[in-house]
Design a protein around this motif. Structure first.
Motif, short mmCIF file in Angstrom:
data_model
loop_
_atom_site.label_atom_id
_atom_site.label_comp_id
_atom_site.label_asym_id
_atom_site.label_seq_id
_atom_site.Cartn_x
_atom_site.Cartn_y
_atom_site.Cartn_z
N TRP A 99 0.83 -1.20 0.00
CA TRP A 99 0.00 0.00 0.00
C TRP A 99 0.87 1.25 0.00
CZ3 TRP A 99 -5.50 -0.27 0.30
CH2 TRP A 99 -6.00 -1.57 0.44
N SER A 172 -10.90 1.45 -1.83
CA SER A 172 -10.40 2.81 -1.61
C SER A 172 -11.20 3.79 -2.46
CB SER A 172 -8.91 2.92 -1.96
OG SER A 172 -8.66 2.59 -3.31
N ILE A 212 -11.04 4.53 3.04
CA ILE A 212 -10.87 3.07 2.97
C ILE A 212 -12.18 2.48 3.45
CG2 ILE A 212 -9.73 1.05 3.96
CD1 ILE A 212 -7.96 2.40 1.96
N PRO A 224 -8.79 5.65 7.57
CA PRO A 224 -7.77 5.31 6.56
C PRO A 224 -6.34 5.46 7.07
CG PRO A 224 -8.74 7.45 6.09
CD PRO A 224 -9.55 6.87 7.20
#
Length: 235
Positions: A99, A172, A212, A224
């Motif tokens: 990520w 997302s 998120i 998030p």
């Protein structure tokens, strides 16, 4: 015996006696001169010894100061190297993460869960304050499931928005965009450019609204920043 013979006998010293006197006189002279020489040399050599001691002590002190400075420099260099190694390790760890943050060179503004008149409920994401036209990147590989105006179907408050479904079941969302560069059904990779930031929808100024989610739809968002931190990404 005649008087003449007796007189001659008295005035003649023996050779050995004369030699003894000469030797004794010479020895005395040598002893006197030697003592004088020693007396004269003694005071001259004493200051030299003291100076030698002082010079030795000063040299030792200078060496100690030099060694102390060298140790301090070495310690500082070691600390700087350790800090650099730690920084590189953190950078490598973030790069190794699957990520990443959606933008670079940003300031965090409104956070997840904030209250305020700008939102119907508590703030559902994290805002990244960036100028209009800032490149927005996919935070993880996945497939685009929403893209377009009206929040991509989540409502006009989001303006132009994108939602990406990721392989681990998370989603997302990117909102208030000025331009969308992907379409529904398109596969994207981590770090791929997907849009440009903007000020569309219900926005108080240029920024990227990022969420998120557990599903593709509004109302399933999680914090998030906390999520990314658990994935090795600090924002």
């Amino acid at each position: 015996m005649s008087k003449r013979a007796t007189f001659q006998h008295i005035r003649r010293p023996s050779v050995s006696r004369v030699r003894g006197v000469v030797v004794a006189a010479g020895l005395g002279t040598s002893m006197v001169l030697g003592a004088g020489a020693a007396f004269a040399a003694g005071p001259a050599s004493a200051p030299d010894a003291a100076n030698l001691v002082n010079m030795t002590a000063e040299s030792v002190a200078q060496q100690a100061v030099a060694q102390s400075k060298a140790a301090a420099v070495k310690k500082e260099a070691a600390l700087e190297k350790a800090a650099a190694v730690k920084k590189e390790a953190a950078k490598a760890a973030q790069s190794a993460s699957a990520w990443m943050a959606p933008v670079h060179q940003y300031e965090l503004s409104a956070s997840f869960g904030n209250d305020g008149s700008r939102w119907a409920h508590k703030h559902s994401g994290q805002d990244f304050a960036v100028p209009i036209g800032t490149k927005v990147e996919a935070v993880h590989s996945g497939v685009v499931v929403k893209a377009g105006p009206n929040g991509g179907g989540d409502g006009p408050a989001y303006g132009n928005a994108i939602v990406i479904k990721h392989g681990d079941g998370m989603y997302s969302q990117y909102a208030h965009l000025s331009k969308i560069d992907v379409h529904i059904g398109q596969a994207v990779e981590k770090g791929q450019k997907i849009a440009l930031s903007g000020n569309t929808g219900n926005s108080s100024g240029p920024h990227l609204h990022f969420e998120i989610r557990n599903t593709a739809n509004y109302g399933s968002a999680v914090n998030p920043v906390t999520f990314l931190y658990k994935e090795g990404v600090k924002v």
